[in-house]
Scaffold this active site. Structure first.
Site, short mmCIF file in Angstrom:
data_model
loop_
_atom_site.label_atom_id
_atom_site.label_comp_id
_atom_site.label_asym_id
_atom_site.label_seq_id
_atom_site.Cartn_x
_atom_site.Cartn_y
_atom_site.Cartn_z
CD GLN A 1 -2.68 -0.78 2.56
OE1 GLN A 1 -3.64 0.24 2.26
NE2 GLN A 1 -2.48 -1.35 3.47
CB ILE A 2 3.55 2.61 2.20
CG1 ILE A 2 2.36 2.72 3.38
CG2 ILE A 2 4.68 3.65 2.22
CD1 ILE A 2 3.24 2.73 4.84
CG ASP A 40 13.10 -12.74 -0.75
OD1 ASP A 40 12.53 -12.19 0.42
OD2 ASP A 40 12.96 -13.86 -1.01
CG LEU A 41 12.51 -7.62 3.32
CD1 LEU A 41 11.12 -7.52 4.04
CD2 LEU A 41 13.41 -6.63 3.79
CB ALA A 58 6.63 -5.28 6.66
CB THR A 92 1.53 -6.67 6.62
OG1 THR A 92 1.06 -7.15 5.37
CG2 THR A 92 2.65 -5.39 6.62
CG ASP A 94 -1.13 0.80 15.58
OD1 ASP A 94 -0.67 0.30 14.52
OD2 ASP A 94 -2.22 0.42 15.86
CE1 TYR A 100 3.46 -6.18 10.88
CE2 TYR A 100 1.81 -5.09 12.58
CZ TYR A 100 2.62 -5.23 11.76
OH TYR A 100 2.69 -3.85 10.73
CE LYS A 123 6.73 -3.12 10.79
NZ LYS A 123 7.38 -2.99 9.43
N1 LIG Z 1 -1.27 -1.99 6.75
C1 LIG Z 1 -1.09 -1.59 7.97
O1 LIG Z 1 -2.27 -1.41 8.57
C2 LIG Z 1 -0.08 -1.10 8.63
C3 LIG Z 1 1.23 -1.25 7.92
N2 LIG Z 1 2.27 -0.80 8.77
C4 LIG Z 1 3.79 -1.00 8.29
O2 LIG Z 1 3.60 -0.25 6.97
C5 LIG Z 1 4.41 -0.95 6.04
C6 LIG Z 1 3.53 -1.10 4.65
O3 LIG Z 1 2.58 -1.75 5.13
P1 LIG Z 1 1.51 -2.04 3.78
O4 LIG Z 1 1.88 -1.05 2.61
O5 LIG Z 1 0.14 -2.01 4.34
O6 LIG Z 1 1.94 -3.41 3.30
P2 LIG Z 1 1.16 -4.50 2.57
O7 LIG Z 1 0.96 -5.81 3.23
O8 LIG Z 1 0.27 -3.99 1.50
O9 LIG Z 1 2.39 -4.71 1.64
C7 LIG Z 1 3.74 -5.44 2.23
C8 LIG Z 1 4.77 -5.60 1.20
O10 LIG Z 1 5.90 -6.15 1.51
C9 LIG Z 1 6.30 -7.13 0.77
N3 LIG Z 1 6.99 -8.15 1.16
C10 LIG Z 1 6.58 -9.21 2.14
N4 LIG Z 1 7.45 -9.90 2.38
C11 LIG Z 1 8.54 -9.72 1.60
C12 LIG Z 1 9.88 -10.21 1.63
N5 LIG Z 1 10.51 -11.22 2.09
N6 LIG Z 1 10.83 -9.33 0.60
C13 LIG Z 1 10.28 -8.54 -0.27
N7 LIG Z 1 9.16 -7.87 0.00
C14 LIG Z 1 8.25 -8.49 1.04
C15 LIG Z 1 5.01 -7.53 -0.17
O11 LIG Z 1 5.24 -8.04 -1.19
P3 LIG Z 1 4.37 -8.93 -2.36
O12 LIG Z 1 3.43 -7.92 -2.83
O13 LIG Z 1 5.05 -9.77 -3.00
O14 LIG Z 1 3.49 -9.89 -1.36
C16 LIG Z 1 4.20 -6.26 -0.16
O15 LIG Z 1 4.61 -5.65 -1.34
C17 LIG Z 1 4.84 -2.33 6.78
O16 LIG Z 1 6.37 -2.07 7.20
C18 LIG Z 1 4.03 -2.53 7.94
O17 LIG Z 1 4.43 -3.26 8.82
C19 LIG Z 1 2.33 -0.29 10.00
C20 LIG Z 1 1.10 0.04 10.47
C21 LIG Z 1 -0.21 -0.12 9.75
C1 LIG Z 2 -13.19 -7.57 8.95
C2 LIG Z 2 -13.79 -7.29 10.39
C3 LIG Z 2 -12.81 -6.62 11.14
N1 LIG Z 2 -13.10 -6.18 12.82
C4 LIG Z 2 -12.02 -5.81 13.66
C5 LIG Z 2 -10.83 -6.81 13.67
C6 LIG Z 2 -9.87 -5.76 14.19
O1 LIG Z 2 -10.08 -5.48 15.54
C7 LIG Z 2 -10.38 -4.51 13.45
C8 LIG Z 2 -9.40 -4.25 12.26
O2 LIG Z 2 -9.09 -5.39 11.57
P1 LIG Z 2 -8.10 -5.54 10.67
O3 LIG Z 2 -7.66 -7.10 10.00
O4 LIG Z 2 -7.85 -4.65 9.48
O5 LIG Z 2 -6.78 -5.36 11.51
P2 LIG Z 2 -5.40 -5.78 11.42
O6 LIG Z 2 -4.88 -6.40 10.30
O7 LIG Z 2 -4.77 -5.95 12.85
O8 LIG Z 2 -4.78 -4.01 11.07
C9 LIG Z 2 -3.52 -3.96 11.60
O9 LIG Z 2 -2.46 -4.32 10.59
C10 LIG Z 2 -1.15 -4.03 10.91
C11 LIG Z 2 -0.61 -4.56 9.66
C12 LIG Z 2 -0.68 -2.81 11.67
O10 LIG Z 2 0.22 -2.50 11.77
C13 LIG Z 2 -1.94 -1.85 12.34
O11 LIG Z 2 -1.67 -0.68 12.25
C14 LIG Z 2 -3.28 -2.43 11.89
O12 LIG Z 2 -3.84 -1.52 10.56
O13 LIG Z 2 -11.48 -4.81 12.88
C15 LIG Z 2 -14.46 -6.34 12.87
O14 LIG Z 2 -14.72 -6.29 14.04
N2 LIG Z 2 -15.31 -6.73 12.03
C16 LIG Z 2 -14.99 -7.27 10.84
O15 LIG Z 2 -15.95 -7.73 10.01
MG LIG Z 3 -5.18 -7.04 8.30
#
Ligand SMILES: NC(=O)C1=CN([C@@H]2O[C@H](COP(=O)(O)OP(=O)(O)OC[C@H]3O[C@@H](n4cnc5c(N)ncnc54)[C@H](OP(=O)(O)O)[C@@H]3O)[C@@H](O)[C@H]2O)C=CC1
Ligand SMILES: Cc1cn([C@H]2C[C@H](O)[C@@H](COP(=O)(O)OP(=O)(O)O[C@H]3O[C@@H](C)C(=O)[C@@H](O)[C@H]3O)O2)c(=O)[nH]c1=O
Ligand SMILES: [Mg+2]
Length: 292
Positions: free
Chosen positions: A11-12, A35-36, A59, A61, A101, A124, A128
């Site tokens: 996403q980022i 590849d990490l 990461a 995730t 967080d 997780y 992190k």
């Molecule tokens: N999503 C969230 O809500 C939150 C995310 N974060 C942090 O933000 C960052 C970005 O998150 P987000 O964009 O949501 O992540 P995504 O889950 O959308 O994407 C993660 C990316 O990491 C890649 N990846 C996973 N394993 C490896 C590996 N071994 N080598 C190389 N690449 C790899 C995946 O590749 P592929 O596409 O091939 O699977 C994917 O492109 C992460 O560090 C996450 O921990 C922090 C807080 C909240």
């Molecule tokens: C789908 C769904 C989720 N939930 C709840 C579960 C959870 O407490 C919350 C969010 O669900 P998610 O599966 O998105 O949660 P989660 O994957 O834990 O989201 C987290 O991802 C990682 C990578 C981070 O770093 C965090 O900041 C955070 O964004 O909503 C419901 O209550 N009802 C539902 O139908």
């Molecule tokens: Mg999730």
């Protein structure tokens, strides 16, 4: 200025790519080239692309799956992040590392600042946190940005899940006792560019290194976030559903989520002169983009 962001489909990463152009060139590099789990590939990718700044966004995730895949989560999020930081240091490249967080236990009554003690309750989160330490230990030229509750038109996230569920349900049950701030990935990308500009401006601009919290303005809970998503969607003729508040224990999952995920962003604002828009603002833009 050239930025290399890790992970191509994240996403980022995709949000940063959308900002590439003009004075800022952005390349996103993912598996198999980078590849990490293959530390030699990290050094190689940095040598091939020669960025001015490395953005460590890739990461493991999958929060629930990590509970039963501890080694895989640590290999990517702890060892992989440290190895990337070390490769960057060896080539004199600064690194911006993205963290979460979920490093906090979530039992504090107010927002978490960078000074607060960590205490992850999940694999997780622990992986992190180990990554933050590894990145910092390997490269003095680092900034760690803790973000939270990330959503975007890309990949998988809560907002897209809600719209998908609403397409064939009248009601969704969502936890209402976890508070935090949903943050739009394209806004995080703008925050990362603010850091990049600061670094490019040179040392007279002041120090940019260390730990920062970066989330949108305001706070809410997942159920309210779902309601806002459906309000925006319904206005545009998209799917919506009734949201029923439930307590955390009515939504059992392998990994416990923090009750309080609120992050205080004052340090980021002070250092980089940027505050992200309110969470409702990002929600509207994301829904608009998806329903366009
Ligand atoms: N999503 C969230 O809500 C939150 C995310 N974060 C942090 O933000 C960052 C970005 O998150 P987000 O964009 O949501 O992540 P995504 O889950 O959308 O994407 C993660 C990316 O990491 C890649 N990846 C996973 N394993 C490896 C590996 N071994 N080598 C190389 N690449 C790899 C995946 O590749 P592929 O596409 O091939 O699977 C994917 O492109 C992460 O560090 C996450 O921990 C922090 C807080 C909240
Ligand atoms: C789908 C769904 C989720 N939930 C709840 C579960 C959870 O407490 C919350 C969010 O669900 P998610 O599966 O998105 O949660 P989660 O994957 O834990 O989201 C987290 O991802 C990682 C990578 C981070 O770093 C965090 O900041 C955070 O964004 O909503 C419901 O209550 N009802 C539902 O139908
Ligand atoms: Mg999730």
């Amino acid at each position: 200025m050239k930025l290399l962001v890790t992970g191509r489909e994240g996403q980022i990463a995709r949000s940063l790519l959308a900002l590439s152009g003009g004075p800022v060139e952005i390349v996103a590099v993912g598996r198999p080239e980078l590849d990490l789990l293959d530390h030699a590939s990290l050094r190689r990718a940095l040598e091939v692309h020669r960025p001015d700044l490395v953005v460590s966004a890739a990461a493991y995730t999958a929060v629930d799956k990590a509970e039963s895949e501890r080694d895989a989560a640590f290999a990517a999020n702890a060892d992989g992040a440290a190895a990337l930081s070390s490769a960057a240091a060896a080539l004199d490249m600064p690194i911006v590392h993205i963290s979460t967080d979920y490093v906090f236990p979530g039992d504090k009554a107010s927002s978490y600042s960078e000074e607060d003690a960590t205490g992850p309750r999940t694999v997780y989160g622990a992986s992190k946190l180990a990554g933050e330490a590894g990145v910092a230990a390997q490269n003095p030229a680092h900034a760690v940005l803790r973000v939270a509750w990330v959503y975007s038109p890309y990949g998988q996230n809560f907002l897209k899940t809600m719209l998908r569920l609403a397409a064939d349900r009248e009601e969704v049950r969502v936890v209402a006792d976890q508070v935090g701030t949903p943050t739009y990935a394209p806004d995080i990308a703008k925050g990362i560019l603010a850091v990049a500009r600061h670094i490019a401006a040179g040392p007279e601009k002041g120090d940019w290194r260390g730990l920062f919290h970066l989330v949108a303005g305001g706070e809410t809970n997942w159920a309210e976030f779902a309601r806002e998503i459906f309000r925006c969607s319904a206005e545009r003729g998209g799917p919506s559903a009734r949201v029923v508040d439930i307590p955390t224990d009515a939504y059992p999952s392998p990994a416990p989520r923090p009750a309080n995920s609120r992050l205080d962003t004052a340090r980021f604002q002070r250092t980089f002169g940027l505050a992200l828009p309110a969470w409702q603002d990002g929600t509207r833009r994301c829904v608009d983009e998806l329903l366009r």
